[in-house]
Design an enzyme around this catalytic site. Structure first.
Site, PDB file in Angstrom:
ATOM      1  N   ASN A 272     -23.675  12.593 -19.392  1.00 25.98           N
ATOM      2  CA  ASN A 272     -22.351  12.685 -20.197  1.00 25.98           C
ATOM      3  C   ASN A 272     -22.599  12.399 -21.468  1.00 25.98           C
ATOM      4  O   ASN A 272     -23.649  11.643 -21.755  1.00 25.98           O
ATOM      5  CB  ASN A 272     -21.217  11.832 -19.383  1.00 25.98           C
ATOM      6  CG  ASN A 272     -21.625  10.303 -19.270  1.00 25.98           C
ATOM      7  OD1 ASN A 272     -22.787  10.198 -19.240  1.00 25.98           O
ATOM      8  ND2 ASN A 272     -20.798   9.395 -19.093  1.00 25.98           N
ATOM      9  N   VAL A 273     -21.961  13.073 -22.453  1.00 25.64           N
ATOM     10  CA  VAL A 273     -22.184  13.079 -23.854  1.00 25.64           C
ATOM     11  C   VAL A 273     -20.730  12.686 -24.305  1.00 25.64           C
ATOM     12  O   VAL A 273     -19.857  13.512 -24.352  1.00 25.64           O
ATOM     13  CB  VAL A 273     -22.751  14.368 -24.418  1.00 25.64           C
ATOM     14  CG1 VAL A 273     -22.938  14.102 -26.045  1.00 25.64           C
ATOM     15  CG2 VAL A 273     -24.149  14.603 -23.729  1.00 25.64           C
ATOM     16  N   GLU A 274     -20.497  11.479 -24.919  1.00 24.67           N
ATOM     17  CA  GLU A 274     -19.241  11.062 -25.298  1.00 24.67           C
ATOM     18  C   GLU A 274     -19.161  11.182 -26.702  1.00 24.67           C
ATOM     19  O   GLU A 274     -19.917  11.730 -27.407  1.00 24.67           O
ATOM     20  CB  GLU A 274     -18.864   9.519 -25.019  1.00 24.67           C
ATOM     21  CG  GLU A 274     -18.705   9.511 -23.363  1.00 24.67           C
ATOM     22  CD  GLU A 274     -18.272   8.108 -22.969  1.00 24.67           C
ATOM     23  OE1 GLU A 274     -18.571   7.020 -23.526  1.00 24.67           O
ATOM     24  OE2 GLU A 274     -18.096   7.871 -21.597  1.00 24.67           O
TER      25      GLU A 274
ATOM     26  N   CYS B 188     -18.650  15.711 -19.646  1.00 31.10           N
ATOM     27  CA  CYS B 188     -19.180  15.019 -18.367  1.00 31.10           C
ATOM     28  C   CYS B 188     -20.521  15.759 -18.279  1.00 31.10           C
ATOM     29  O   CYS B 188     -21.012  16.708 -18.764  1.00 31.10           O
ATOM     30  CB  CYS B 188     -18.338  15.645 -17.291  1.00 31.10           C
ATOM     31  SG  CYS B 188     -16.565  14.799 -17.197  1.00 31.10           S
TER      32      CYS B 188
ATOM     33  N   GLU C 170     -21.779  17.052 -15.805  1.00 31.05           N
ATOM     34  CA  GLU C 170     -21.856  18.276 -15.021  1.00 31.05           C
ATOM     35  C   GLU C 170     -21.700  19.524 -15.895  1.00 31.05           C
ATOM     36  O   GLU C 170     -22.328  20.553 -15.760  1.00 31.05           O
ATOM     37  CB  GLU C 170     -20.495  18.492 -14.049  1.00 31.05           C
ATOM     38  CG  GLU C 170     -20.576  17.594 -12.627  1.00 31.05           C
ATOM     39  CD  GLU C 170     -19.831  16.312 -13.146  1.00 31.05           C
ATOM     40  OE1 GLU C 170     -20.020  15.672 -14.355  1.00 31.05           O
ATOM     41  OE2 GLU C 170     -19.523  15.688 -12.177  1.00 31.05           O
TER      42      GLU C 170
ATOM     43  N   CYS D 127     -15.066  14.749 -11.402  1.00 27.29           N
ATOM     44  CA  CYS D 127     -13.673  14.869 -11.732  1.00 27.29           C
ATOM     45  C   CYS D 127     -13.246  16.143 -11.515  1.00 27.29           C
ATOM     46  O   CYS D 127     -14.042  16.946 -10.949  1.00 27.29           O
ATOM     47  CB  CYS D 127     -13.581  14.520 -13.038  1.00 27.29           C
ATOM     48  SG  CYS D 127     -14.152  15.755 -14.115  1.00 27.29           S
TER      49      CYS D 127
ATOM     50  N   CYS E 168     -14.492  19.009 -13.336  1.00 24.67           N
ATOM     51  CA  CYS E 168     -15.851  19.291 -13.006  1.00 24.67           C
ATOM     52  C   CYS E 168     -16.174  19.896 -11.687  1.00 24.67           C
ATOM     53  O   CYS E 168     -17.033  20.880 -11.503  1.00 24.67           O
ATOM     54  CB  CYS E 168     -16.982  18.339 -13.187  1.00 24.67           C
ATOM     55  SG  CYS E 168     -17.058  17.717 -14.795  1.00 24.67           S
TER      56      CYS E 168
END
Ligand code: THU
Length: 157
Positions: free
Chosen positions: A64-66, A75, A77, A108, A111
Site C-alpha cells: 500500500n502507498v498512502e 491499496c 492490490e 477490501c 480490490c
C-alpha cells in the site's frame, strides 16, 4: 532475463502450469511479507503486502502507498495488478495479502473487483478463514463477461 525486475523465486510448475501446493502458499506468504516491508503507510500505520502468481508461474507483488490526501491512497492490490499488467499480464490463480503481523487480511471491496478482473471466479485467496475461491469472496461479481453479453467492448478476446 525474466520479464520481472524483482528477484522472485521459481514457482512449482507441472507441465508449464503452476502447481497450487503448500510450497506455493509459503512462497506467496513470504513474498507478501517482504512487500509489506516496502509499504508507505505513515497515515494509517497499517502496512499491507500482497503477492500473487499467474497460471504460468510468474509472481507479482504490491504494497500500500498512502498519500497526504488520504482518500487517494493506493491499496497493495493496486500495485500488484499494475505490476501484473506491466510484466505481461496473464491470469492470476493464487493470491495472499498480509498485515504487519504477517497475518492474512481480507481484501477490501474495491480490490476484490480489481483481482476479479485478472483472476475471475476461480482465483484462490488466502483468507483469515483459509483458502477461499473468489466466487465466495465476491459472489455475483460484475465482470468483463457482462460487458461482452450485450456486445460492448471488454478486455476479453
Ligand atoms: N489496504 C490494502 O492495502 N489492501 C486492502 O485490501 C485493505 C486495506 C490498505 C489501505 C490503507 O493504506 C491501509 O490498508 C488501511 O486501510
Amino acid at each position: 532475463m525474466s520479464r520481472n525486475s524483482m528477484n522472485y523465486p521459481s514457482a512449482p510448475l507441472n507441465g508449464g502450469e503452476v502447481e497450487i501446493c503448500e510450497q506455493l502458499w509459503n512462497q506467496l506468504h513470504e513474498l507478501a511479507v517482504e512487500a509489506m516491508g516496502s509499504a508507505y503507510a505513515p497515515y494509517s500505520r497499517y502496512p499491507v503486502g500482497a503477492a500473487a502468481v499467474t497460471a504460468d508461474g510468474r509472481f507479482v507483488t504490491g504494497c500500500n502507498v498512502e498519500n497526504a490526501a488520504y482518500g487517494i491512497g493506493l491499496c497493495a492490490e493496486c500495485g500488484l495488478v499494475s505490476e501484473l499488467v506491466r510484466t505481461g499480464g496473464g491470469r492470476l490463480v493464487a493470491f495472499a495479502c498480509v498485515n504487519s503481523q504477517g497475518e492474512a487480511l481480507v481484501p477490501c471491496g474495491r480490490c476484490r473487483q480489481l483481482l476479479y478482473e485478472h483472476g475471475g471466479a476461480e482465483l484462490l485467496l488466502w483468507m483469515p478463514a483459509g483458502i477461499t475461491p473468489m466466487k465466495e469472496v465476491l459472489p455475483a461479481a460484475f465482470g468483463p463477461e457482462d460487458i461482452l453479453k450485450v456486445g460492448g467492448n471488454s478486455g476479453l478476446e
